[in-house]
Every structure is written in structure tokens, then in C-alpha cells.
Design an enzyme around this catalytic site. Structure first.
Site, PDB file in Angstrom:
ATOM      1  NE  ARG A 278      35.640 -62.196  74.116  1.00 25.93           N
ATOM      2  CZ  ARG A 278      35.599 -61.211  75.567  1.00 25.93           C
ATOM      3  NH1 ARG A 278      35.025 -61.080  76.263  1.00 25.93           N
ATOM      4  NH2 ARG A 278      37.170 -61.116  75.629  1.00 25.93           N
TER       5      ARG A 278
ATOM      6  CG  ASN B 195      27.580 -49.703  71.066  1.00 22.49           C
ATOM      7  OD1 ASN B 195      26.698 -50.674  70.851  1.00 22.49           O
ATOM      8  ND2 ASN B 195      27.988 -49.969  72.444  1.00 22.49           N
TER       9      ASN B 195
ATOM     10  CG  HIS C 289      25.391 -47.783  76.213  1.00 22.81           C
ATOM     11  ND1 HIS C 289      25.892 -49.103  77.072  1.00 22.81           N
ATOM     12  CD2 HIS C 289      25.354 -46.976  77.768  1.00 22.81           C
ATOM     13  CE1 HIS C 289      25.179 -49.303  78.372  1.00 22.81           C
ATOM     14  NE2 HIS C 289      24.665 -47.607  78.798  1.00 22.81           N
TER      15      HIS C 289
ATOM     16  CG  LEU D 114      30.846 -52.986  78.548  1.00 20.90           C
ATOM     17  CD1 LEU D 114      30.494 -53.503  77.325  1.00 20.90           C
ATOM     18  CD2 LEU D 114      30.303 -54.028  79.503  1.00 20.90           C
TER      19      LEU D 114
ATOM     20  CD  GLN E  73      14.686 -37.731  71.061  1.00 21.98           C
ATOM     21  OE1 GLN E  73      15.720 -37.033  70.460  1.00 21.98           O
ATOM     22  NE2 GLN E  73      13.530 -37.498  70.911  1.00 21.98           N
ATOM     23  CD  GLU E  74      19.233 -46.701  72.149  1.00 22.97           C
ATOM     24  OE1 GLU E  74      19.333 -47.065  71.502  1.00 22.97           O
ATOM     25  OE2 GLU E  74      18.550 -46.551  72.835  1.00 22.97           O
TER      26      GLU E  74
END
Ligand code: GRF
Length: 225
Positions: free
Chosen positions: A61, A103, A105, A140, A169-170
């Protein structure tokens, strides 16, 4: 004018909403971590620069994130926008972009972090669900909340219908949050609080869509006091 880099992993509908929003910003690049991310073609068709940093091409990673950061930094963005970017990011990477990475979510955080949010909302029997834009911090799907939109959960909802209501709505709240940032009005304060126009969260940072968009349920609740 501020510039933005958008990170995606798949469909890219939030990215499309950002491209369509007429933001006073330069979209410097859209970067995908999967070569087959559909949104890359959509961005390229709109003459937005695209790049792939394929996580599968790196052994660890840390190596992936080093390559990703190099690709991002090449564009010198003011803001990094995670739009359906489905990789968990390590602390070093997150700290590098602290206060300038957002971000979206698909839940009303802090409820339902992680995956399968709509299924879990239905299983939990919540009456209100929604979506959240937040600054990214090391844990997270957590981090200072910028804006949320709430939608009702209807008796006949399944995962698909609820996801569609939330996604609509996002596409409203993400452009709004990014607009505040690129207009220089939105900051992450040193104490971890979100500041808009120098103050705390304004009324506009909670969106309860009109009944025709989200069903009559919310209006009925409001009227019954
Ligand atoms: C959205 O529901 C977003 O909230 C979540 O992943 C989905 C991405 O959809 N993080 P899209 O790629 O923007 O269409």
C-alpha cells in the site's frame, strides 16, 4: 483560480456532477486506481486529463500511495476530491493532504461507516438516511463533517431505490462543498472544526430535499410538529 484533482474507482457519477457544476475552479486531472474505471472515459470525453495509478501494480500500500501522491502532486492541486475512490488510505497519505482532501460517504455519518450502507440502513430500520461530505482524517469514513443531506427511508424501499434517492443528493451536496472550498470560504480549523465564512456550520450545510424529491414523509413529519 484554485485547482482540483478528483480520484475515482468506478462509475464516476459524483465526478460527473462536479464537472457539470460549473465550479470556479480548474479540474486539473481525474485519477483512477483501476484502468477500467468507467468515469475515466467520461472525463476524457470532456477533455479532462486522466491518469491511472493501478493499485495492483504495486507490492505494498505504501508503494501505491507514493505513486499516487506523485501523480496528484504533479498537478499541484489545492484540493483532492475522493469521489467513489474505494481504497483505504494510510495515515501518511492522509496527513499529506490534511485540510485539502474531501470524501463523500453514502450515509449520515457517524452512522454506517464502511461498505453496504444502504443495506445496513434498511436492516437497522432507520427512518432517515442520507449522505455526508467530510474532510478526510486518518480514521475510515470519519472526519470533520462539511455538509449532509437527509432523505426518508420509505416502507417499500429496497437497496436500489434507497441508493438512488441518496445518490441524487450526493450530486447536490458534493458540488456545494467543493464550491465553498474553491471560493476560499471553507477551511478545516486547527481544532478540527469546519469553518465556513470564518464561523461554524451554517444552516445550508444540512440539506433536507423538497418533498417532491424525497417523498412527502418529511413534510408530514414537520407539519405534525
Ligand atoms: C457513491 O455512493 C459514493 O458516496 C461512494 O461511492 C459511490 C460512488 O459513486 N463513496 P460514483 O462513482 O460517484 O458514481
Amino acid at each position: 483560480m484554485k485547482s482540483i484533482v478528483i480520484l475515482i474507482s468506478g462509475r464516476g457519477s459524483n465526478m460527473e456532477a462536479l464537472l457539470a457544476a460549473g465550479l470556479p475552479a480548474r479540474i486539473a486531472a481525474v485519477i483512477g486506481n483501476r484502468p477500467d474505471a468507467k468515469g475515466l472515459a467520461t472525463a476524457a470525453a470532456q477533455d479532462v486529463a486522466t491518469a491511472v495509478v493501478d493499485h495492483k501494480a504495486y507490492g505494498t500500500r505504501a508503494e501505491f500511495e507514493t505513486a499516487l501522491a506523485a501523480e496528484i502532486d504533479r498537478h499541484r492541486p489545492d484540493l483532492v476530491v475522493l469521489a467513489g475512490f474505494m481504497r483505504v488510505l494510510g495515515d501518511d497519505f492522509v496527513r499529506r493532504y490534511q485540510g485539502r482532501m474531501m470524501n463523500i460517504h453514502p450515509s449520515l455519518l457517524p452512522a454506517f461507516p464502511g461498505l453496504h450502507t444502504h443495506r445496513r440502513a434498511l436492516e437497522a430500520g432507520v427512518r432517515i438516511h442520507g449522505c455526508t461530505v467530510h474532510f478526510v482524517t486518518p480514521s475510515l469514513d470519519n472526519g470533520p463533517i462539511i455538509i449532509q443531506a437527509a432523505v426518508p427511508v420509505r416502507a417499500d424501499d429496497d437497496e436500489k431505490s434507497l441508493a438512488a434517492r441518496v445518490l441524487a443528493q450526493e450530486h447536490v451536496i458534493y458540488p456545494q462543498a467543493v464550491r465553498w472550498f474553491v471560493e476560499g470560504r471553507l477551511f478545516l480549523g486547527a481544532d478540527g472544526r469546519v469553518l465556513l465564512d470564518g464561523a461554524g456550520i451554517p444552516e445550508g450545510a444540512l440539506l433536507v430535499p423538497a418533498p417532491e424529491q424525497s417523498g412527502a414523509t418529511l413534510r408530514a413529519l414537520a407539519e405534525s410538529g
